[in-house]
Design an enzyme around this catalytic site. Structure first.
Site, PDB file in Angstrom:
ATOM      1  CG  ASP A 177      -2.115  -1.000   1.050  1.00 32.74           C
ATOM      2  OD1 ASP A 177      -2.743  -1.003   0.268  1.00 32.74           O
ATOM      3  OD2 ASP A 177      -2.232  -1.566   1.895  1.00 32.74           O
ATOM      4  NE  ARG A 235       2.793  -1.068   4.618  1.00 31.15           N
ATOM      5  CZ  ARG A 235       1.549  -0.264   5.276  1.00 31.15           C
ATOM      6  NH1 ARG A 235       2.177   0.596   6.267  1.00 31.15           N
ATOM      7  NH2 ARG A 235       0.497  -0.742   5.409  1.00 31.15           N
ATOM      8  NE  ARG A 268      -6.653   5.003   2.626  1.00 27.82           N
ATOM      9  CZ  ARG A 268      -7.142   3.812   2.712  1.00 27.82           C
ATOM     10  NH1 ARG A 268      -8.089   3.486   3.656  1.00 27.82           N
ATOM     11  NH2 ARG A 268      -6.655   2.594   1.926  1.00 27.82           N
ATOM     12  CE  LYS A 296      -5.712   1.711  -1.877  1.00 28.68           C
ATOM     13  NZ  LYS A 296      -4.552   1.030  -0.854  1.00 28.68           N
ATOM     14  CG  HIS A 297     -10.727   0.929  -1.132  1.00 29.30           C
ATOM     15  ND1 HIS A 297     -10.397   2.093  -1.033  1.00 29.30           N
ATOM     16  CD2 HIS A 297      -9.984  -0.209  -0.623  1.00 29.30           C
ATOM     17  CE1 HIS A 297      -9.474   2.155  -0.388  1.00 29.30           C
ATOM     18  NE2 HIS A 297      -9.051   0.999   0.163  1.00 29.30           N
ATOM     19  CG  HIS A 323      -9.599  -1.813   8.447  1.00 30.59           C
ATOM     20  ND1 HIS A 323      -9.871  -0.646   7.663  1.00 30.59           N
ATOM     21  CD2 HIS A 323      -8.494  -2.367   8.152  1.00 30.59           C
ATOM     22  CE1 HIS A 323      -8.713  -0.533   6.862  1.00 30.59           C
ATOM     23  NE2 HIS A 323      -8.141  -1.660   7.339  1.00 30.59           N
ATOM     24  CG  ASP A 348      -9.912  -4.015   1.395  1.00 30.78           C
ATOM     25  OD1 ASP A 348      -8.496  -3.959   1.444  1.00 30.78           O
ATOM     26  OD2 ASP A 348     -10.578  -2.821   1.458  1.00 30.78           O
TER      27      ASP A 348
END
Length: 551
Positions: free
Chosen positions: A84, A92, A152, A185-186, A198, A271
């Site tokens: 991601d 990351r 985002r 996405k999404h 989530h 996902d």
């Protein structure tokens, strides 16, 4: 593909999570990876980040690359590795440019910034051994209470979001010598939801007409631009799917809409299958079978690779899923691996990493985007830029008690006014401690309240944590003028009618923290425009332009 057994073909559809870190060959983690890759023959990996003190801790690039080389060495068929990288590699991998969130790009309004960011992300991703980028986010954030998309997203305007999505796809595909896979996405658009998938099943209650006008255009634009993959959301879409099930397991959505109607021929990836938006409805094996039935090619992060493969295999053997259906997906997966050159080389050269990752140009560009995104929404008493910084006081309202938010911002203030009175507060503080903090501001000519907000709670509430709402209300009601800095999500400001001066960064990245301090001190001008509406507070497009001091 003809050399693969049915079980191995199904295993190619499974992508499992990993933490790219140094491993002892005797460790349990190493044995687990070895079993998944060498025995189960999974098709790929997705890199996650370890969380410490409330924040993801980026790994050293050479550690990431070395780990992935080690994993590739175990695989009979090269692994497809994804991550991601919505903000570049910075969330990351260390030593990468600190790109702000997408909504900051929306406020900066320069399409070439997105194209450049995507190209840099693609180059750096390939350098560390990642071939599949799970970006860009194509969601149109039309719901201010969205708990999981918000910053985002590039914004609330479908046409603008579509332009940014196309630019990202084109930028990431611009280097044919180092190809990557790009993902929108999404699907079919998670911007108008108020549940974090989530934690539970999200719902997009838009009509079919609204889906066509608001949610789907960025996906159509991404497909037209040649995007390689589409990620399905754990989200119910009652306008199209009559069952209360997520798009991830809906044949109506993945085959009927995406494949047949929108003519998408690339990879369809779920996902993460360990999210409660899916697991609360189906056990892991049933969820995997339903996703494949619906049209998914790649099962992302199921809880157990071997059990997932066995469940899909059993469904094929029973006739529930056809062999043709499996072969369609595996053909796409192997073709994608060939498209990024994995049949020629699967390992990366660690000696090249320093030169590629330590790019002063990309860091400067990231800082430039963050600076041009700073948006002055209100300036009723002309407090901005600060006329007398030495008499101002800073109070930071952190989002968590981890200590990860605020220190860099405070350091930036202290660089300019070493003697400035500063306070770092966390939402777990009792009301009396907050009253004491408020009393400590006596004598300040101007109060600067820096409010960190990056996620809503699981009810979709856009307000602050703990007793912070009362604290901020009291501060705003006092005689001392207040400048509110919104670090991250801009929407919380609608809860406070007393805000007369408001600057938002639309990102919580370190580059955005630096930029907002520079803007407040008048070192740079402010030119950002809100890419979203703050209900009852400010319309989309709002942004007071202020030049730098002396210009």
């Amino acid at each position: 593909m003809h050399s693969l057994s049915l079980r191995d073909r199904i295993a190619q559809m499974v992508v499992m999570p990993c933490y790219a870190e140094k491993l002892s060959l005797r460790s349990r983690a190493y044995r687990d990876y070895r079993r998944q890759i060498h025995v189960v023959h999974i098709g790929g990996l997705i890199i996650l980040g370890r969380v410490a003190r409330g924040a993801v801790q980026p790994a050293d690039p050479k550690t990431v690359a070395g780990f992935l080389n080690q994993m590739q060495g175990m695989a009979a068929i090269p692994l497809l590795v994804g991550a991601d990288f919505e903000r570049g590699l910075s969330n990351r991998v260390s030593h990468s440019a600190p790109w702000p969130h997408n909504m900051a790009f929306g406020a900066a309004r320069d399409i070439e910034d997105v194209r450049y960011q995507a190209a840099v992300t693609a180059k750096e991703a390939r350098a560390v051994g990642v071939q599949w980028i799970f970006a860009p986010d194509a969601d149109v954030n039309s719901n201010p209470d969205n708990p999981i998309i918000n910053i985002r997203s590039y914004g609330e305007n479908p046409e603008e979001v579509s332009r940014f999505v196309r630019a990202y796809v084109e930028g990431a595909h611009s280097d044919s010598a180092n190809p990557v896979l790009v993902t929108v996405k999404h699907f079919p658009g998670q911007g108008n939801t108020s549940v974090d998938s989530h934690l539970g099943l999200a719902r997009n209650s838009d009509s079919r007409e609204q889906l066509e006008q608001i949610d789907l255009p960025p996906f159509r634009e991404g497909i037209a631009a040649g995007v390689d993959a589409v990620m399905a959301a754990h989200m119910a879409v009652p306008a199209m799917e009559t069952e209360e099930i997520p798009a991830t397991v809906s044949r109506v959505m993945l085959t009927g809409l995406l494949r047949d109607e929108m003519k998408f021929q690339g990879l369809v990836v779920t996902d993460a299958m360990d999210m409660q938006g899916l697991t609360k409805l189906f056990d892991p094996s049933e969820a995997a079978v339903r996703a494949v039935e619906a049209g998914a090619d790649v099962l992302l992060m199921p809880r157990n690779a071997e059990e997932t493969v066995n469940a899909v295999l059993k469904a094929v053997q029973s006739g529930r899923i056809s062999r043709t259906r499996i072969d369609e997906s595996v053909t796409r997966i192997l073709s994608a691996k060939a498209r990024v050159g994995l049949q020629h080389t699967r390992h990366v050269n660690l000696a090249r990493l320093d030169r590629i990752m330590d790019s002063t140009e990309s860091e400067a560009r990231a800082q430039s985007v963050a600076a041009r995104a700073i948006t002055l929404v209100k300036n009723e008493r002309a407090l901005v830029p600060l006329a007398a910084p030495e008499s101002a006081c800073l109070t930071v309202l952190a989002e968590s008690d981890s200590g990860s938010e605020g220190p860099h911002l405070i350091d930036e203030f202290k660089k300019r006014v070493p003697a400035m009175k500063t306070q770092l507060l966390d939402p777990g503080m009792p009301a009396q401690a907050l009253d004491d903090a408020l009393n400590a501001l006596a004598g300040c000519a101007v109060n600067v309240a820096a409010v960190y907000s990056t996620r809503f709670d699981n009810t979709g509430a856009a307000w602050l944590r703990g007793d912070f709402p009362g604290f901020l209300t009291k501060m705003l009601a006092g005689k001392t003028p207040v400048i509110v800095l919104g670090i991250g999500i801009p929407y919380f400001a609608r809860a406070f009618s007393g805000i007369g001066t408001y600057i938002t960064t639309l990102s919580s990245a370190e580059s955005s923290e630096t930029a907002v301090v520079r803007a407040l001190f008048g070192e740079i001008g402010m030119s950002g425009k809100l890419p979203v509406t703050i209900p009852g507070f400010a319309a989309a497009g709002t942004g007071i332009e202020v030049p730098a001091k002396g210009k």
